[in-house]
Write an enzyme that holds these catalytic residues in place. Sequence first.
Site, PDB file in Angstrom:
ATOM      1  CE1 TYR A  54      -1.248  -1.045   1.476  1.00 21.66           C
ATOM      2  CE2 TYR A  54      -2.773   0.683   0.820  1.00 21.66           C
ATOM      3  CZ  TYR A  54      -2.349  -0.257   1.737  1.00 21.66           C
ATOM      4  OH  TYR A  54      -3.030  -0.423   2.929  1.00 21.66           O
ATOM      5  CG  HIS A 138       0.772   1.348   6.773  1.00 24.32           C
ATOM      6  ND1 HIS A 138       1.109   1.260   5.426  1.00 24.32           N
ATOM      7  CD2 HIS A 138      -0.107   0.345   6.998  1.00 24.32           C
ATOM      8  CE1 HIS A 138       0.460   0.259   4.880  1.00 24.32           C
ATOM      9  NE2 HIS A 138      -0.279  -0.327   5.815  1.00 24.32           N
TER      10      HIS A 138
END
Length: 328
Positions: A54, A138
């Site tokens: 992010y 992830h």
Amino acid sequence: MSALGGSGVEVGALSFGGAAIGGLYTEVAEEQAYQAVDAAWECGIRSFDTAPHYGIGLSERRLGAALRDRPRAAYTLSTKVGRVLEPTDEGGDDLAHGFAVPATHRRVWDFSADGVRRSLDASLERLGLDRVDVVYLHDPDDHAEQAFREGYPALEDLRAQGVVGAIGAGMNQTAMLSRFVADTDVDVVLCAGRYTLLEHGALADLLPAAGQRGTSVVVGGVFNSGLLADPRPGATYDYSAAPAEVLERALRLKSVAERHGTTLRAAALTFPAAHPAVASVLVGCRSAHEVRDCVAQFTTKVPAGFWHELRAEGLLPAGAPVPVPEPS
């Protein structure tokens, strides 16, 4: 608060997602990001999620700074592994990956045991904290073999050593998450965008499997990348423009909500939380206003007649639990 699987880690029913404050789609000023986290805290949110992906580390740095003066035992923090950030001098921005930030680093896929540890160490440095509570593998979609053979055992070791309290995987699909639930001892899985008012695929595999194993599910992407927050031409769905048929379905959902005097946002936020396997709904907010709105919508009681009409219109499967009893 709900415990994650068999771990002692607890999460609230509503969690703060850190992708937006990392500049998802559009730039977010630092002060605005801090105000969003402050508003979440003031509204009683005590579960926070981030990832190196992010904003290529920006979300972790901002979230860590915003939480640093809070009592560490008072909140739960999760981050992710699988992408190691390496410095680059190529210049430009990171919009190709969805983030409006300078491209100071590049992402390198690495689900090896060493990659997991290096990624976590770098995350702790960016966060400015000595520990996180939850670590997810992830998006291992294209790296399944390494994730199961090396990445997962590394997380299991970290949990056994007490370095982290709970471990899991976070993805935008249900098939591999169901495999993690069935074949490993993960405490929690993070399922993004696959259990929403628009998409109910997790009902077929992931949610039943999690319920049977006692594995917790955190549901993210409840607005399907924005479409369910504001369905209109050009709205984002799964990180790109919504196809016409998907937009039409979202507009039908909005019309039903308006007929029952509620909002589509409230329905989208409260729907996933009704499933007994779901421990928390994770929502990304880029401002204090968005945080307060999400909290207000999440605590709004959506009329039973709304859910009844969705079933009657074929917009909601018969097996999907809803927050309130429907009229018989």
